[in-house]
Design an enzyme around this catalytic site. Structure first.
Site, mmCIF file in Angstrom:
data_model
loop_
_atom_site.group_PDB
_atom_site.id
_atom_site.type_symbol
_atom_site.label_atom_id
_atom_site.label_comp_id
_atom_site.label_asym_id
_atom_site.label_seq_id
_atom_site.Cartn_x
_atom_site.Cartn_y
_atom_site.Cartn_z
ATOM 1 N N CYS A 408 0.807 -1.227 0.000
ATOM 2 C CA CYS A 408 0.000 0.000 0.000
ATOM 3 C C CYS A 408 0.837 1.272 0.000
ATOM 4 C CB CYS A 408 -0.976 -0.011 1.178
ATOM 5 S SG CYS A 408 -0.181 0.027 2.818
ATOM 6 N N HIS A 460 -2.346 1.345 6.854
ATOM 7 C CA HIS A 460 -2.756 1.265 5.462
ATOM 8 C C HIS A 460 -2.933 2.679 4.896
ATOM 9 C CE1 HIS A 460 -4.157 -0.819 1.921
ATOM 10 N NE2 HIS A 460 -5.268 -0.076 1.874
ATOM 11 N N HIS A 472 -6.095 1.581 -4.321
ATOM 12 C CA HIS A 472 -5.055 1.215 -3.367
ATOM 13 C C HIS A 472 -4.577 -0.209 -3.626
ATOM 14 C CE1 HIS A 472 -7.981 -0.987 -0.524
ATOM 15 N NE2 HIS A 472 -8.676 -0.632 -1.590
#
Length: 498
Positions: A408, A460, A472
């Protein structure tokens, strides 16, 4: 004995003595090569050897020590007088010149108007000197003695200051007689001089590789504080303060004022009274290092004019000083600053003066910022991010930063660097939390970074593409994908594009 007021240049080091006997017990001071002395009379030792009466004492009359006269067949005074054991000084018949010959020499000298003719005249060994003859009476004998040539030494430098500047293009010769040209030395060149040497009565400067003229029409001794000035032309110069441009090299007729931080193109360096000046297209400016600075050789990598507003493209710092040594605070990527002016450090680096301090003007650290372009930039970020949908997720150190696989934080790092050249502060979610500025989740714009977890401990991050959608690198099973944030609500957001 008749007094003389002639000049003689030493061809080598010599001692000055207190009496005409020139013995070791009467030594007064050492006189160095190239020194020009006033000669007042001929004196004789107890053994009838002639010497010269000068300021402060006596020196040898030998041509081995003093400057040679213009006719090469004149008799060496010391050798002849000593060998005959008498008071007679033998003189060549060539010492005599007719009045018409002297007048021709004067006319020839007056006709010299260029460097080439001057240097050619200086290198000629015969037929270019007027001679002075003095009748010397000693023990009821009369002798005719030539003391000095008619070289006008006021037109030449006769002492070595260690440096000399070429006023025009001049020649470097391999011989002190200015024969055998080695190369051309450009006007404005600053040369180290080793000594002054003489040929046919003319002084020359010995420099590295050869000899140059000492004629004041073609060279000038620089000011004693020349170290405070630039003496080479790098093609550009920057003003450290507001400075004036003048129409004349003497800096007396003002043309305009140049603001501090201005980068100017320089054509050449010219000198006046030993002071260097920079020649611009419309005039002259000082070359004093207190007012101008030569920019770094990599100046093309920097902004040299005020863009108005700048955007930091990577993490940098705000400094309190122009040399960027005292950090005030850390500046994240995406910060926008209004530039007040461009200023240069004394080492030639341009800096942006902003509110509260200074920021580097390096194009790899900051970019010109325009509010109207933010939408276009955000579109580039989102467009690139969407092209990666479907790429695999990986936490492998060798693959997580793309270009074909990501985790991420590696994904958002790759997209911003590739799309806009903006380098985020690190490649983990925690380091990327400091990028840009925080914005409300109710006021999101495309390109904003969406973080999950508590500040300082996020786990994240993704990129908001608009319309409630985030792109993402999700999980190892899903890879890069789009997700509606109403099903996966972020904890907070950071705006990189302000």
């Amino acid at each position: 004995m008749v007094n003389l007021t002639n000049e003689m240049a030493l061809k080598r080091e010599e001692w000055e003595f207190a009496n005409p006997n020139l013995d070791d017990t009467s030594k007064k001071a050492e006189v160095y090569k190239g020194t020009v002395l006033n000669v007042y009379s001929i004196a004789y030792s107890n053994t009838d050897i002639p010497c010269l009466k000068v300021d402060g004492g006596y020196i040898s009359a030998s041509k081995n020590f003093s400057a040679e006269s213009s006719e090469s067949n004149k008799t060496n005074i010391v050798t002849d007088a000593a060998s005959t054991g008498s008071n007679n000084v033998i003189n060549s018949t060539n010492e005599k010149k007719s009045a018409s010959s002297i007048e021709n020499d004067k006319q020839a000298s007056a006709s010299i108007s260029t460097r080439e003719s001057v240097e050619k005249s200086e290198s000629t060994d015969t037929g270019t000197y007027n001679q002075r003859k003095t009748e010397v009476s000693k023990t009821k004998q009369s002798q005719m003695v030539t003391v000095a040539s008619a070289v006008d030494l006021s037109k030449y430098y006769t002492t070595n200051s260690g440096e000399i500047v070429a006023l025009t293009d001049i020649k470097l010769y391999s011989e002190v007689g200015l024969k055998n040209v080695i190369k051309i030395i450009s006007a404005g060149s600053l040369l180290k001089t080793q000594s002054v040497e003489y040929a046919s009565g003319y002084p020359r400067f010995k420099v590295s590789g050869g000899y140059i003229t000492a004629n004041r029409s073609f060279v000038v001794q620089p000011t004693s504080n020349i170290a405070n000035y630039y003496t080479t032309n790098t093609g550009q110069i920057a003003s450290l303060t507001d400075i004036h441009v003048y129409s004349d090299v003497a800096l007396t007729r003002l043309v305009r004022t140049v603001s501090a931080g201005t980068l100017l193109k320089v054509q050449c360096i010219e000198y006046i009274s030993g002071y260097p000046r920079y020649k611009l297209a419309d005039g002259y400016i000082t070359a004093n290092k207190s007012f101008v600075v030569q920019p770094v050789s990599s100046i093309n990598n920097y902004y040299t004019s005020n863009p108005g507003d700048i955007l930091t493209s990577k993490v940098t710092h705000l400094y309190s000083d122009i040399d960027l040594t005292n950090i005030i605070k850390k500046v994240p990527a995406g910060a926008v600053y209004k530039v007040e002016k461009v200023q240069y450090s004394t080492s030639g680096y341009p800096r942006f003066k902003v509110s509260g301090g200074f920021i580097s003007a390096n194009k790899s650290i900051v970019a010109m910022y325009k509010e109207s372009s933010n939408t276009e930039k955000a579109n580039k970020v989102v467009a690139l991010a969407k092209t990666k949908i479907g790429d695999p997720y990986t936490q492998s150190p060798s693959g997580r930063l793309g270009p074909n696989s990501f985790d991420c934080s590696g994904f958002v790092y790759y997209v911003y660097k590739t799309a806009l050249g903006i380098v985020l502060p690190g490649t983990t979610t925690i380091t990327e939390e400091s990028a840009g500025k925080e914005v409300s989740l109710n006021a999101l714009k495309p390109g904003d970074l969406l973080f999950y977890g508590t500040r300082g401990n996020t786990y994240h991050v993704g990129i908001y593409e608009g319309n409630g959608i985030m792109v993402h690198a999700a999980t190892p099973e899903e890879g890069v994908k789009e997700t509606a944030i109403k099903y996966y609500e972020p904890s907070f957001a950071r705006r990189i594009l302000n």
